[in-house]
Scaffold this motif. Structure first.
Motif, PDB file in Angstrom:
ATOM      1  N   UNK A   1      49.184  48.434  32.931  1.00 53.28           N
ATOM      2  CA  UNK A   1      48.486  48.695  34.182  1.00 53.28           C
ATOM      3  C   UNK A   1      49.492  48.754  35.325  1.00 53.28           C
ATOM      4  N   UNK A   2      49.436  49.775  36.117  1.00 46.02           N
ATOM      5  CA  UNK A   2      50.350  49.908  37.244  1.00 46.02           C
ATOM      6  C   UNK A   2      50.059  48.847  38.291  1.00 46.02           C
ATOM      7  N   UNK A   3      51.121  48.446  39.014  1.00 44.59           N
ATOM      8  CA  UNK A   3      50.937  47.540  40.125  1.00 44.59           C
ATOM      9  C   UNK A   3      50.248  48.259  41.274  1.00 44.59           C
ATOM     10  N   UNK A   4      49.346  47.549  41.963  1.00 45.44           N
ATOM     11  CA  UNK A   4      48.723  48.128  43.138  1.00 45.44           C
ATOM     12  C   UNK A   4      49.731  48.189  44.261  1.00 45.44           C
ATOM     13  N   UNK A   5      49.433  48.996  45.252  1.00 52.87           N
ATOM     14  CA  UNK A   5      50.335  49.161  46.384  1.00 52.87           C
ATOM     15  C   UNK A   5      50.185  48.054  47.413  1.00 52.87           C
ATOM     16  N   UNK A   6      49.320  47.107  47.151  1.00 52.29           N
ATOM     17  CA  UNK A   6      49.087  45.999  48.054  1.00 52.29           C
ATOM     18  C   UNK A   6      49.577  44.725  47.373  1.00 52.29           C
ATOM     19  N   UNK A   7      50.585  44.094  47.946  1.00 52.46           N
ATOM     20  CA  UNK A   7      51.186  42.919  47.318  1.00 52.46           C
ATOM     21  C   UNK A   7      50.443  41.657  47.769  1.00 52.46           C
ATOM     22  N   UNK A   8      49.727  41.052  46.848  1.00 49.58           N
ATOM     23  CA  UNK A   8      48.977  39.831  47.138  1.00 49.58           C
ATOM     24  C   UNK A   8      49.553  38.632  46.393  1.00 49.58           C
ATOM     25  N   UNK A   9      50.771  38.778  45.897  1.00 52.38           N
ATOM     26  CA  UNK A   9      51.353  37.755  45.024  1.00 52.38           C
ATOM     27  C   UNK A   9      51.612  36.434  45.745  1.00 52.38           C
ATOM     28  N   UNK A  10      51.671  36.458  47.074  1.00 56.28           N
ATOM     29  CA  UNK A  10      51.938  35.211  47.798  1.00 56.28           C
ATOM     30  C   UNK A  10      50.707  34.311  47.900  1.00 56.28           C
ATOM     31  N   UNK A  11      49.563  34.811  47.477  1.00 60.15           N
ATOM     32  CA  UNK A  11      48.333  34.024  47.530  1.00 60.15           C
ATOM     33  C   UNK A  11      48.030  33.449  46.147  1.00 60.15           C
ATOM     34  N   UNK A  12      47.722  32.142  46.055  1.00 60.23           N
ATOM     35  CA  UNK A  12      47.362  31.571  44.748  1.00 60.23           C
ATOM     36  C   UNK A  12      46.163  32.296  44.150  1.00 60.23           C
ATOM     37  N   UNK A  13      46.213  32.518  42.857  1.00 57.49           N
ATOM     38  CA  UNK A  13      45.168  33.326  42.228  1.00 57.49           C
ATOM     39  C   UNK A  13      44.913  32.836  40.810  1.00 57.49           C
ATOM     40  N   UNK A  14      43.644  32.650  40.472  1.00 55.41           N
ATOM     41  CA  UNK A  14      43.254  32.317  39.107  1.00 55.41           C
ATOM     42  C   UNK A  14      42.958  33.609  38.358  1.00 55.41           C
TER      43      UNK A  14
ATOM     44  N   UNK B   1      38.699  34.662  42.123  1.00 53.50           N
ATOM     45  CA  UNK B   1      40.089  34.559  41.667  1.00 53.50           C
ATOM     46  C   UNK B   1      40.959  33.925  42.754  1.00 53.50           C
ATOM     47  N   UNK B   2      40.719  34.310  43.995  1.00 51.66           N
ATOM     48  CA  UNK B   2      41.505  33.753  45.102  1.00 51.66           C
ATOM     49  C   UNK B   2      40.974  32.393  45.539  1.00 51.66           C
ATOM     50  N   UNK B   3      39.665  32.198  45.502  1.00 53.09           N
ATOM     51  CA  UNK B   3      39.093  30.918  45.913  1.00 53.09           C
ATOM     52  C   UNK B   3      39.417  29.808  44.917  1.00 53.09           C
ATOM     53  N   UNK B   4      39.258  30.097  43.627  1.00 50.72           N
ATOM     54  CA  UNK B   4      39.628  29.111  42.606  1.00 50.72           C
ATOM     55  C   UNK B   4      41.131  28.863  42.653  1.00 50.72           C
TER      56      UNK B   4
END
Length: 337
Positions: free
Chosen positions: A1-14, A59-62
């Motif tokens: 799967x290609x990476x999206x163009x929006x980098x959200x990696x700095x946010x904790x994610x389940x 995913x972001x809230x957990x």
């Protein structure tokens, strides 16, 4: 799967979902309505807990809850809340205790509505349910309950209605990037993206995500299914701005970026309308597509109205976001017969 163009990696994610949700063309429905080519974004197909759009937010809230060291999550919603169901499922997946504060917001008291559908699944997922009158503030009740649990040594994370905090809305900023990538891969552009607007988080996240990627969000139209139009506009605009601040504090939301319509609300949240019943029936009989009676079917009724009014024509492409909520069909048996 290609990476999206929006980098959200700095946010904790389940990790609660299985990759991109598909975009599917619905040719029979397109021909029947005689308007644009209709595509659907199948947020209902995520496997966890019966699926639905709230998993993106969760995913972001957990992730935030786990990063804070929480062992318990409490959230609020109506008796047949899809968000509550998926919070319970996500908590079970993540190993968190879950308590749900469910308000009697809808004046329906038959056995199916009170105990079937989402409520049945809440129990199966092991959640503790607090059943409160619609006149009581669910969030105040949740905060009081959290304070009591904290006094007993628990580490509690309180999640708002619909999971629509700015952090939760990041899930739909990610969805905006996903739609952009999927459309590009298929050589598509969408003249209209239609969503249901309840707590406002799905639309806020989509608009913020497109703005953060430098894309015009003007094609996104929400249909309020919960609040009166002016309140829905104000709430969604505020959530869009706060979500965009997380993504890029140097950007702001244009005044006309949030488009919401109110004509499908009917008598109120969770109450059936004739247009909702028709939309639900058309999707089911022409495509085998299940819409829920509270959110998706009312928003799809809005899309049908736009087509019949000539706003959307055969030369256009329309994307309808199917937000899920299928279990609530079983709570509305009386309204669908």
């Amino acid at each position: 799967m290609k990476q999206s163009k929006l980098d959200l990696s700095r946010f904790p994610q389940a990790s609660l979902r299985e990759g991109f949700s598909p975009i599917q063309h619905r040719p029979r429905l397109s021909r029947e309505l005689g308007g644009p080519e209709i595509y659907v974004k199948r947020e209902d197909l995520d496997g966890l807990g019966g699926g639905g759009n709230k998993l993106r937010k969760l995913e972001f809230l957990i992730g935030e809850a786990q990063a804070s060291g929480a062992d318990t999550i409490i959230t609020v919603g109506g008796r047949q809340s899809n968000h509550a169901r998926l919070t319970a499922a996500a908590a079970a997946r993540a190993g968190l205790k879950c308590e749900l504060v469910l308000s009697r917001l809808v004046p329906i008291e038959d056995e199916d509505y009170v105990n079937n559908g989402n409520v049945l699944l809440d129990v199966l997922f092991g959640a503790v349910i607090h059943d409160i009158p619609g006149t009581v503030s669910a969030l105040d009740f949740a905060e009081e309950r959290a304070a009591k649990l904290r006094s007993q040594g628990s580490r509690v994370y309180v999640c708002p209605l619909g999971g629509s905090s700015p952090v939760g809305c990041l899930g739909y900023a990610a969805c905006a990037a996903e739609i952009d990538e999927q459309a590009a891969e298929r050589g598509l552009s969408f003249d209209r993206i239609v969503v249901a607007n309840g707590s406002g988080g799905m639309q806020a996240g989509l608009v913020a995500g497109f703005i953060a990627m430098g894309k015009a969000p003007g094609a996104i139209v929400g249909y309020t299914v919960l609040a009166p139009l002016e309140k829905a506009l104000a709430t969604t605009f505020e959530k869009t701005q706060k979500t965009l601040e997380l993504l890029n504090p140097d950007l702001s939301v244009p005044a006309d970026a949030v488009a919401i319509r109110g004509e499908q609300l009917g008598s109120g949240y969770g109450l059936p309308t004739a247009a909702m019943r028709e939309a639900l029936s058309l999707a089911a009989t022409f495509e085998g597509l299940l819409l829920d009676p509270v959110y998706s079917a009312k928003a799809f009724a809005g899309l049908i109205h736009e087509i019949r009014a000539g706003v959307l024509q055969p030369k256009h492409n329309a994307l309808f976001v199917v937000s899920g909520g299928t279990p609530s069909l079983f709570a509305y048996r009386w309204a669908l017969q």
